[in-house]
Write a protein that holds these residues in place. Structure first.
Motif, PDB file in Angstrom:
ATOM      1  N   ALA A 355      -3.940   1.927   0.280  1.00  0.00           N
ATOM      2  CA  ALA A 355      -2.796   2.440   1.041  1.00  0.00           C
ATOM      3  C   ALA A 355      -2.579   1.600   2.290  1.00  0.00           C
ATOM      4  CB  ALA A 355      -3.022   3.908   1.406  1.00  0.00           C
ATOM      5  N   LEU A 356      -3.669   1.195   2.942  1.00  0.00           N
ATOM      6  CA  LEU A 356      -3.546   0.354   4.133  1.00  0.00           C
ATOM      7  C   LEU A 356      -2.938  -1.002   3.784  1.00  0.00           C
ATOM      8  CD1 LEU A 356      -6.934   1.079   5.957  1.00  0.00           C
ATOM      9  CD2 LEU A 356      -4.732   2.224   6.242  1.00  0.00           C
ATOM     10  N   GLN A 357      -3.238  -1.508   2.598  1.00  0.00           N
ATOM     11  CA  GLN A 357      -2.655  -2.785   2.161  1.00  0.00           C
ATOM     12  C   GLN A 357      -1.127  -2.705   2.136  1.00  0.00           C
ATOM     13  OE1 GLN A 357      -4.426  -5.489   1.509  1.00  0.00           O
ATOM     14  NE2 GLN A 357      -6.494  -4.803   0.984  1.00  0.00           N
ATOM     15  N   TYR A 358      -0.624  -1.597   1.624  1.00  0.00           N
ATOM     16  CA  TYR A 358       0.831  -1.444   1.509  1.00  0.00           C
ATOM     17  C   TYR A 358       1.489  -1.036   2.825  1.00  0.00           C
ATOM     18  CZ  TYR A 358       0.441  -1.724  -3.576  1.00  0.00           C
ATOM     19  OH  TYR A 358       0.209  -2.163  -4.860  1.00  0.00           O
ATOM     20  N   ALA A 359       0.705  -0.448   3.723  1.00  0.00           N
ATOM     21  CA  ALA A 359       1.301   0.130   4.929  1.00  0.00           C
ATOM     22  C   ALA A 359       1.640  -0.906   5.995  1.00  0.00           C
ATOM     23  CB  ALA A 359       0.351   1.177   5.518  1.00  0.00           C
ATOM     24  N   GLY A 400       5.202  -9.890   2.349  1.00  0.00           N
ATOM     25  CA  GLY A 400       4.403  -9.142   3.299  1.00  0.00           C
ATOM     26  C   GLY A 400       5.086  -7.925   3.883  1.00  0.00           C
ATOM     27  N   LYS A 401       6.264  -7.588   3.392  1.00  0.00           N
ATOM     28  CA  LYS A 401       6.960  -6.404   3.884  1.00  0.00           C
ATOM     29  C   LYS A 401       6.164  -5.138   3.547  1.00  0.00           C
ATOM     30  CE  LYS A 401      10.917  -7.867   5.692  1.00  0.00           C
ATOM     31  NZ  LYS A 401      11.319  -7.529   7.082  1.00  0.00           N
ATOM     32  N   ALA A 402       6.181  -4.190   4.453  1.00  0.00           N
ATOM     33  CA  ALA A 402       5.459  -2.942   4.239  1.00  0.00           C
ATOM     34  C   ALA A 402       6.135  -2.080   3.184  1.00  0.00           C
ATOM     35  CB  ALA A 402       5.347  -2.169   5.543  1.00  0.00           C
ATOM     36  N   ALA A 403       5.336  -1.257   2.523  1.00  0.00           N
ATOM     37  CA  ALA A 403       5.846  -0.278   1.569  1.00  0.00           C
ATOM     38  C   ALA A 403       5.246   1.076   1.931  1.00  0.00           C
ATOM     39  CB  ALA A 403       5.478  -0.681   0.141  1.00  0.00           C
ATOM     40  N   PRO A 404       5.757   1.701   2.999  1.00  0.00           N
ATOM     41  CA  PRO A 404       5.130   2.929   3.502  1.00  0.00           C
ATOM     42  C   PRO A 404       5.123   4.072   2.490  1.00  0.00           C
ATOM     43  CG  PRO A 404       7.254   2.512   4.587  1.00  0.00           C
ATOM     44  CD  PRO A 404       6.898   1.280   3.832  1.00  0.00           C
ATOM     45  N   GLU A 405       6.145   4.157   1.654  1.00  0.00           N
ATOM     46  CA  GLU A 405       6.163   5.240   0.669  1.00  0.00           C
ATOM     47  C   GLU A 405       5.052   5.066  -0.361  1.00  0.00           C
ATOM     48  OE1 GLU A 405       7.886   7.929   1.084  1.00  0.00           O
ATOM     49  OE2 GLU A 405       8.602   6.979   2.932  1.00  0.00           O
ATOM     50  N   LYS A 406       4.774   3.806  -0.759  1.00  0.00           N
ATOM     51  CA  LYS A 406       3.666   3.536  -1.678  1.00  0.00           C
ATOM     52  C   LYS A 406       2.339   3.896  -1.017  1.00  0.00           C
ATOM     53  CE  LYS A 406       1.520   1.692  -5.251  1.00  0.00           C
ATOM     54  NZ  LYS A 406       1.533   2.309  -6.602  1.00  0.00           N
ATOM     55  N   ALA A 407       2.236   3.609   0.257  1.00  0.00           N
ATOM     56  CA  ALA A 407       1.023   3.959   0.990  1.00  0.00           C
ATOM     57  C   ALA A 407       0.824   5.478   1.024  1.00  0.00           C
ATOM     58  CB  ALA A 407       1.096   3.411   2.413  1.00  0.00           C
ATOM     59  N   LYS A 408       1.894   6.199   1.298  1.00  0.00           N
ATOM     60  CA  LYS A 408       1.801   7.661   1.314  1.00  0.00           C
ATOM     61  C   LYS A 408       1.396   8.205  -0.053  1.00  0.00           C
ATOM     62  CE  LYS A 408       5.293   8.311   4.966  1.00  0.00           C
ATOM     63  NZ  LYS A 408       6.654   8.843   5.256  1.00  0.00           N
ATOM     64  N   GLU A 409       1.935   7.606  -1.100  1.00  0.00           N
ATOM     65  CA  GLU A 409       1.614   8.026  -2.466  1.00  0.00           C
ATOM     66  C   GLU A 409       0.120   7.865  -2.753  1.00  0.00           C
ATOM     67  OE1 GLU A 409       2.376   6.098  -6.850  1.00  0.00           O
ATOM     68  OE2 GLU A 409       4.073   6.138  -5.460  1.00  0.00           O
ATOM     69  N   LEU A 410      -0.452   6.737  -2.314  1.00  0.00           N
ATOM     70  CA  LEU A 410      -1.875   6.493  -2.551  1.00  0.00           C
ATOM     71  C   LEU A 410      -2.749   7.431  -1.715  1.00  0.00           C
ATOM     72  CD1 LEU A 410      -1.753   2.608  -2.699  1.00  0.00           C
ATOM     73  CD2 LEU A 410      -2.592   4.098  -4.520  1.00  0.00           C
ATOM     74  N   LEU A 411      -2.326   7.729  -0.496  1.00  0.00           N
ATOM     75  CA  LEU A 411      -3.075   8.677   0.320  1.00  0.00           C
ATOM     76  C   LEU A 411      -3.080  10.062  -0.318  1.00  0.00           C
ATOM     77  CD1 LEU A 411      -1.876   7.657   3.901  1.00  0.00           C
ATOM     78  CD2 LEU A 411      -4.150   7.287   2.915  1.00  0.00           C
ATOM     79  N   ALA A 412      -1.945  10.446  -0.844  1.00  0.00           N
ATOM     80  CA  ALA A 412      -1.860  11.749  -1.511  1.00  0.00           C
ATOM     81  C   ALA A 412      -2.749  11.774  -2.746  1.00  0.00           C
ATOM     82  CB  ALA A 412      -0.410  12.045  -1.892  1.00  0.00           C
ATOM     83  N   LYS A 413      -2.750  10.680  -3.490  1.00  0.00           N
ATOM     84  CA  LYS A 413      -3.593  10.584  -4.683  1.00  0.00           C
ATOM     85  C   LYS A 413      -5.071  10.724  -4.323  1.00  0.00           C
ATOM     86  CE  LYS A 413      -4.607   7.481  -8.565  1.00  0.00           C
ATOM     87  NZ  LYS A 413      -4.313   6.152  -9.175  1.00  0.00           N
ATOM     88  N   ALA A 414      -5.435  10.172  -3.132  1.00  0.00           N
ATOM     89  CA  ALA A 414      -6.825  10.255  -2.683  1.00  0.00           C
ATOM     90  C   ALA A 414      -7.148  11.607  -2.049  1.00  0.00           C
ATOM     91  CB  ALA A 414      -7.102   9.152  -1.668  1.00  0.00           C
ATOM     92  N   GLY A 415      -6.133  12.451  -1.886  1.00  0.00           N
ATOM     93  CA  GLY A 415      -6.348  13.761  -1.280  1.00  0.00           C
ATOM     94  C   GLY A 415      -6.627  13.695   0.208  1.00  0.00           C
ATOM     95  N   VAL A 416      -6.068  12.701   0.873  1.00  0.00           N
ATOM     96  CA  VAL A 416      -6.328  12.486   2.299  1.00  0.00           C
ATOM     97  C   VAL A 416      -5.089  12.831   3.111  1.00  0.00           C
ATOM     98  CG1 VAL A 416      -6.820  10.757   4.070  1.00  0.00           C
ATOM     99  CG2 VAL A 416      -8.087  10.727   1.911  1.00  0.00           C
TER     100      VAL A 416
END
Length: 588
Positions: A355-359, A400-416
Motif C-alpha cells: 500500500a505504501l508503494q502505491y501511496a 511514479g504517480k500515486a494511486a491512493p485508492e489502490k493503497a486504500k484497497e490494500l490496507l482494507a485487504k490487510a484489515g488495517v
C-alpha cells in the motif's frame, strides 16, 4: 558469543567490464582543461551543514567524509581526480606502487608499498610499513565500533572470520583491544618485509582491488591502539599520512586542516596539495552557503548541494562553476520498519507495505528535488548507472504517480485502519520538503504521518544505525540514500550491505532484511561470464527484493556541485563525488 559468519558471495568478474557511469560533469573551473598555472597558498573555505560522520578512516561510510579522508589518510589504491568519467573511475596505486594482479587462481594479491610514504608520528616522520596495513584491517571488526563497510572484507580475507570471532569476545576497551590485535594475526595477510603485503582470499573476487580503495582498508599507525576507535582522544591525537593533518576539530562547528610537514610530495602521485590549509565551517544552510560561494567569501561545499531554485538559476545562466554527475545510487529510499510492533505490527504485513508503494507520489518528490533535469523516478534497489539497473515498475506505472485508492484497497485487504507512522527526517537541504511531500501523499491514502527532525550528523551515525530504534518502534518509515561504495562493478556494494542478513547485523540493513532466493541470484550474477548475463541476473535480484517491499524506491538524483570563482582545477574525486580538496588551487 562468537561472531556468526557472513555468507560469502561469489566472485565478481572483471570490475572494468561493469564500469559505473559517472557523467554529466562540466569542466567546472578548470579540471582537466587548462586552468592556468597552478598557484600554491591560501585557505580553502568549505561550507557544511553537518559534521563528518567519523574521522577514523576504518569507520568512514558517509560519502562526503571521503573528501576529508582523501587529504589526511592515504589508501592502498585510489582514483585520480578528473572530470573525464573514464579516467576518474580507473583504479590506480596510492600507497601501493600499482594495482596488483591476482595470482593463485584469483586467490592471492600482492601489494608493494611506495617509498617515501610516512606517518606524521609524535616522534617525527616514520615510514608506513606492511604491518600498518595489517593493523588497519584488524581494526575493522573491533568490538567498540565495527566498520560499517567491514563485511566486504571479513569473509573474503582468509582467516579474518576467525580473527573477528575472537575479537568479538574482547572487552571494548583500548587496552584489551590493543592486546588482542598485537597478539593475534589474520592468516590471510602476510607481511614478509616492510614493503610487501600479501592478501590470500577465501574465493576469487576481482572486485577486491576496488575494496582496497575504501578508507576501511587504510593502514593504521601503532599509536592508534592506545585509544578507543574514533574517540575524542583518537581525534585529538590523529596521525596523518596525507598532505594535511587535523589542526582543530570542534564537533558540529568547525574543522581546520593544516599542512602535514611529514608528507613527501614525491611519494604521492595523486595529491598536489596546493592550498596551505582547509577550513570547514558547519551549521550553514543551503541558501546562505550559495550566497557565500557566489560572493567569494567561501569556496566549496561538503554535505550541501545547490537547491532546486539554485539549480534552475545556475542552469539558465550556464554557470560553468555548476556541474552534475550520476553516481549510480538511489537518492531517496524509504525503508519500512518490519521490526516494530507499532500499529499492531501492521508493517509486517506485505499488503500494508505494498500500500505504501502505491501511496507515494514519486513524481512530486522529483519536482521537489529539482525536476527531471536532475532527478528521475526509481522503482528498484539499483540506480541508473549500475549494471543490473532497468526501468521497470512492480507497483503502479513508471511515471511514479500515486494511486491512493489502490493503497486504500490494500490496507482494507490487510484489515488495517487508522495507520499512524512515525517518520524521522534530516533537517538538511531539501529533506524537510521531501518528507512533507511524502507525508502529503500518504495522508491522501488515509495514512497519518508524524514527522520529526533528526540532526543530519546523528541521522545515520546514531539514529538509523541504532538497532534499538527499529525494534523499539522509534520509527516506522525513514528516508535514506545510498551510493555505491566504490567505482566499477558495484552491484555488490548496493545489495550486500543493505539487503542481506545471516545473523550478523549490518549497519545499513536497518531491519535485518534477507531473501534466500535473491542471495542465490546474486551468487549467480557475481559468477556470470559476461556483463550482459550479470545484468539480467542482478535485475532478477532487484525484482525479487521488491516483491517483499522492504523499501519504497523513490528517486535518483545527479550529484550537484558548485564552487566559487577563485577555485581552479575543480576535478572530481570519485569516492567523494565532489571536487578534490587535494588538487584545487585558489586564485589570489
Amino acid at each position: 558469543m562468537a561472531r556468526k559468519k557472513l555468507s560469502p558471495l561469489a566472485p565478481l568478474i572483471v570490475a572494468s567490464a561493469f564500469a559505473l557511469v559517472l557523467s554529466g560533469c562540466s569542466s567546472a573551473g578548470g579540471g582537466d582543461a587548462d586552468a592556468g598555472e597552478p598557484q600554491t597558498g591560501g585557505t580553502l573555505k568549505v561550507l557544511s551543514n553537518g559534521d563528518t560522520d567519523r574521522i577514523d578512516p576504518q569507520l568512514i561510510a558517509y560519502v562526503p567524509s571521503n573528501s576529508i579522508t582523501r587529504v589526511i589518510s592515504r589508501s592502498l589504491l585510489s582514483y585520480e581526480a578528473s572530470n573525464d568519467a573514464e579516467k576518474r573511475s580507473a583504479l590506480v596505486g596510492d600507497l601501493a606502487t600499482e594495482v596488483p594482479k591476482p595470482t593463485d587462481d584469483g586467490l592471492t594479491y600482492t601489494i608493494t608499498l611506495r617509498d617515501g610514504a610516512t606517518w606524521d608520528a609524535p616522534d617525527g616522520a616514520r615510514p608506513i610499513v606492511s604491518e600498518d596495513v595489517e593493523r588497519g584491517i584488524k581494526r575493522i571488526c573491533n568490538p567498540h565500533i565495527g566498520a560499517a563497510l567491514g563485511s566486504y572484507f571479513i569473509t573474503l580475507i582468509d582467516g579474518m572470520t576467525q580473527f573477528c570471532d575472537g575479537f568479538a569476545d574482547v572487552a571494548p576497551e583500548a587496552g584489551a583491544m590493543k592486546e588482542y590485535i598485537e597478539a593475534n594475526d589474520i592468516t590471510g595477510i602476510e607481511t614478509p618485509d616492510d614493503k610487501t603485503v600479501v592478501f590470500r582470499l577465501t574465493e576469487p573476487a576481482s572486485d577486491f582491488t576496488s575494496m582496497l580503495s575504501l578508507s576501511t582498508a587504510n593502514p593504521a599507525p601503532v599509536e592508534v591502539l592506545d585509544y578507543l576507535p574514533d574517540s575524542p582522544e583518537y581525534r585529538n591525537n590523529f596521525i596523518s599520512s596525507g598532505p594535511y593533518t587535523i589542526d582543530e576539530h570542534k564537533p558540529d562547528v568547525k574543522l581546520t586542516l593544516t599542512r602535514n610537514k611529514s608528507w613527501d610530495a614525491k611519494s604521492d602521485p595523486l595529491r598536489k596539495a596546493y592550498v596551505d590549509s582547509i577550513e570547514m565551517t558547519m551549521g550553514v544552510e543551503v541558501d546562505a552557503a550559495m550566497q557565500q560561494l557566489q560572493a567569494g567569501s567561501a569556496d566549496m561545499l561538503f554535505d550541501i548541494q545547490p537547491g532546486p531554485a539554485n539549480i534552475q538559476q545556475l542552469t539558465a545562466a550556464n554557470d560553468e562553476k555548476f556541474s552534475t554527475l550520476e553516481n549510480g545510487g538511489v537518492d531517496q529510499f524509504m525503508w519500512i520498519n518490519t521490526k516494530t510492533d507499532n500499529n499492531g505490527g501492521a508493517l509486517q504485513k506485505l499488503e500494508v507495505r505494498q500500500a505504501l508503494q502505491y501511496a507515494i507520489d514519486k513524481s512530486a518528490v522529483v519536482q521537489v528535488m529539482g525536476g527531471t533535469d536532475i532527478a528521475t523516478v526509481t522503482n528498484g534497489i539499483f540506480g541508473p548507472g549500475i549494471n543490473g539497473y532497468e526501468e521497470y515498475s512492480p507497483y503502479g506505472d513508471k511515471s511514479g504517480k500515486a494511486a491512493p485508492e489502490k493503497a486504500k484497497e490494500l490496507l482494507a485487504k490487510a484489515g488495517v485502519q487508522n495507520l499512524t507512522l512515525k517518520f524521522p527526517y534530516r533537517n538538511l537541504g531539501s529533506q524537510p520538503d521531501i518528507a512533507q511531500t511524502v507525508q502529503a501523499s500518504l495522508e491522501k491514502a488515509g495514512i497519518t504521518v508524524e514527522l520529526f527532525p533528526v540532526p543530519p550528523t546523528d541521522y545515520y551515525a546514531n539514529f538509523m544505525t541504532n538497532r534499538e530504534n527499529a525494534s523499539g518502534g522509534e520509527w516506522d518509515i525513514a528516508l535514506v540514500g545510498w551510493s555505491p561504495d566504490w567505482v566499477g562493478g558495484a552491484a555488490r556494494s548496493v545489495y550486500q550491505p543493505q539487503f542481506t542478513f545471516d545473523g550478523t547485523p549490518q549497519a545499513y540493513n536497518y531491519v535485518d532484511y534477507n531473501n534466500d532466493e535473491a542471495n542465490a541470484l546474486a551468487d549467480q550474477a557475481l559468477a556470470a561470464s559476461t556483463p550482459e548475463e550479470a545484468a539480467k541476473l542482478w535485475h532478477q535480484v532487484d525484482q525479487t527484493v521488491m516483491k517483499d517491499s522492504p523499501i519504497v524506491s523513490i528517486a535518483a538524483k545527479k550529484k550537484a556541485n558548485y564552487h566559487s570563482a577563485r577555485v581552479q582545477n575543480f576535478s572530481i574525486y570519485a569516492l567523494a563525488q565532489n571536487g578534490d580538496w587535494a588538487n584545487v588551487w585558489l586564485t589570489k
